[in-house]
Design a protein around this motif. Structure first.
Motif, mmCIF file in Angstrom:
data_model
loop_
_atom_site.group_PDB
_atom_site.id
_atom_site.type_symbol
_atom_site.label_atom_id
_atom_site.label_comp_id
_atom_site.label_asym_id
_atom_site.label_seq_id
_atom_site.Cartn_x
_atom_site.Cartn_y
_atom_site.Cartn_z
ATOM 1 N N ILE A 1 0.801 -1.232 -0.099
ATOM 2 C CA ILE A 1 0.084 -0.127 -0.026
ATOM 3 C C ILE A 1 0.808 1.296 -0.006
ATOM 4 C CG2 ILE A 1 -1.841 1.470 1.268
ATOM 5 C CD1 ILE A 1 -2.578 -1.257 2.252
ATOM 6 N N ALA A 2 1.952 1.193 0.814
ATOM 7 C CA ALA A 2 2.749 2.442 1.014
ATOM 8 C C ALA A 2 3.530 2.715 -0.364
ATOM 9 C CB ALA A 2 3.792 2.072 2.060
ATOM 10 N N VAL A 3 3.937 1.500 -0.952
ATOM 11 C CA VAL A 3 4.774 1.780 -2.370
ATOM 12 C C VAL A 3 3.933 2.376 -3.247
ATOM 13 C CG1 VAL A 3 5.858 0.502 -4.385
ATOM 14 C CG2 VAL A 3 6.465 0.014 -1.827
ATOM 15 N N ALA A 4 2.750 1.694 -3.356
ATOM 16 C CA ALA A 4 1.551 2.290 -4.395
ATOM 17 C C ALA A 4 1.264 3.718 -4.170
ATOM 18 C CB ALA A 4 0.414 1.230 -4.406
ATOM 19 N N ALA A 5 0.882 4.053 -2.929
ATOM 20 C CA ALA A 5 0.670 5.511 -2.437
ATOM 21 C C ALA A 5 1.904 6.351 -2.930
ATOM 22 C CB ALA A 5 0.328 5.332 -1.155
ATOM 23 N N SER A 6 3.005 6.198 -2.639
ATOM 24 C CA SER A 6 4.382 6.766 -2.936
ATOM 25 C C SER A 6 4.198 6.906 -4.403
ATOM 26 C CB SER A 6 5.529 6.445 -2.285
ATOM 27 O OG SER A 6 5.908 5.098 -2.850
ATOM 28 N N LEU B 1 11.022 1.499 4.725
ATOM 29 C CA LEU B 1 10.898 1.875 3.238
ATOM 30 C C LEU B 1 11.235 3.222 3.059
ATOM 31 C CD1 LEU B 1 9.620 1.648 0.248
ATOM 32 C CD2 LEU B 1 7.424 2.406 1.130
ATOM 33 N N VAL B 2 12.129 3.571 2.188
ATOM 34 C CA VAL B 2 13.124 4.512 2.124
ATOM 35 C C VAL B 2 12.294 5.190 0.556
ATOM 36 C CG1 VAL B 2 14.926 6.028 2.053
ATOM 37 C CG2 VAL B 2 14.704 3.943 3.414
ATOM 38 N N VAL B 3 11.876 6.344 0.498
ATOM 39 C CA VAL B 3 11.411 6.959 -0.658
ATOM 40 C C VAL B 3 11.902 8.430 -0.885
ATOM 41 C CG1 VAL B 3 9.369 7.656 -2.082
ATOM 42 C CG2 VAL B 3 9.372 5.620 -0.867
ATOM 43 N N SER B 4 12.431 8.881 -1.851
ATOM 44 C CA SER B 4 12.668 10.285 -2.273
ATOM 45 C C SER B 4 11.614 11.129 -2.791
ATOM 46 C CB SER B 4 14.019 10.380 -3.189
ATOM 47 O OG SER B 4 15.039 9.749 -2.527
ATOM 48 N N ALA B 5 11.993 12.306 -2.515
ATOM 49 C CA ALA B 5 10.983 13.221 -3.182
ATOM 50 C C ALA B 5 11.756 14.464 -3.655
ATOM 51 C CB ALA B 5 9.821 13.789 -2.324
ATOM 52 N N GLU B 6 11.233 15.535 -4.405
ATOM 53 C CA GLU B 6 12.010 16.513 -5.137
ATOM 54 C C GLU B 6 11.663 17.708 -4.422
ATOM 55 O OE1 GLU B 6 11.007 16.174 -9.453
ATOM 56 O OE2 GLU B 6 12.464 14.674 -9.607
ATOM 57 N N SER B 7 10.731 17.925 -3.490
ATOM 58 C CA SER B 7 10.453 19.397 -2.880
ATOM 59 C C SER B 7 9.708 18.817 -1.783
ATOM 60 C CB SER B 7 9.608 20.035 -3.720
ATOM 61 O OG SER B 7 8.255 19.351 -3.720
ATOM 62 N N VAL C 1 -0.821 7.643 4.321
ATOM 63 C CA VAL C 1 -1.774 7.577 5.625
ATOM 64 C C VAL C 1 -3.110 7.319 5.103
ATOM 65 C CG1 VAL C 1 -2.699 8.839 7.455
ATOM 66 C CG2 VAL C 1 -0.294 8.750 7.061
ATOM 67 N N ASP C 2 -3.511 8.094 4.062
ATOM 68 C CA ASP C 2 -4.947 8.062 3.523
ATOM 69 C C ASP C 2 -5.188 6.874 2.755
ATOM 70 O OD1 ASP C 2 -5.127 10.563 4.038
ATOM 71 O OD2 ASP C 2 -5.123 11.317 2.190
ATOM 72 N N GLU C 3 -4.260 6.174 2.104
ATOM 73 C CA GLU C 3 -4.544 4.898 1.627
ATOM 74 C C GLU C 3 -4.438 3.814 2.624
ATOM 75 O OE1 GLU C 3 -5.391 3.797 -1.475
ATOM 76 O OE2 GLU C 3 -5.770 5.842 -1.713
ATOM 77 N N LEU C 4 -3.682 3.875 3.612
ATOM 78 C CA LEU C 4 -3.647 2.843 4.846
ATOM 79 C C LEU C 4 -5.063 2.809 5.448
ATOM 80 C CD1 LEU C 4 -0.276 3.305 6.481
ATOM 81 C CD2 LEU C 4 -1.161 1.292 5.218
#
Length: 121
Positions: free
Chosen positions: A13-18, A42-48, A60-63
């Motif tokens: 769920i977290a991977v799909a949401a990210s 789970l480590v995920v990057s973002a640009e901003s 959080v919403d998807e969970l």
């Protein structure tokens, strides 16, 4: 040791949401034997900072939509590194430069990587 079915579900769920919020380079590490309180990082990057917030909120919403309890978040004010505590999975949503600096994957290099499905862009 393999991760639990519940941890796998939360991770997916977290991977799909990210991915839905264009998270970059998700990596999942099994920390079951090293951390008594969680199974996976789970480590995920973002640009901003805005994207860091969007990814964390989407997770959080998807969970909740999938019947899981509300996850706890830390770091929302600064939005350069938000930790989303989903109990069995702890998600680190980080700005690219924070991820490079703290290098969690290198810090946990002895933790086996958990296969995740990522949609190629």
């Amino acid at each position: 040791m393999a991760i639990s079915a519940q941890a796998r579900e939360i991770l997916d769920i977290a991977v799909a949401a990210s991915e839905a919020k264009l998270g970059i380079n998700p990596v999942a590490l099994e920390v079951t034997d090293r951390m008594p309180f969680t199974d996976v990082f789970l480590v995920v990057s973002a640009e901003s900072p805005r994207q860091v917030n969007a990814i964390a909120n989407e997770i959080v919403d998807e969970l909740i939509k999938h019947g899981h309890k509300r996850a706890k978040m830390e770091g929302k004010d600064e939005a350069s590194w938000i930790l989303v505590d989903c109990r069995d999975v702890i998600v680190h949503v980080m700005l690219d430069e924070k991820r490079e600096f703290y290098a969690l994957e290198r810090l946990w290099a002895d933790a086996p990587e958990v296969p995740i499905e990522v949609t190629p862009r």
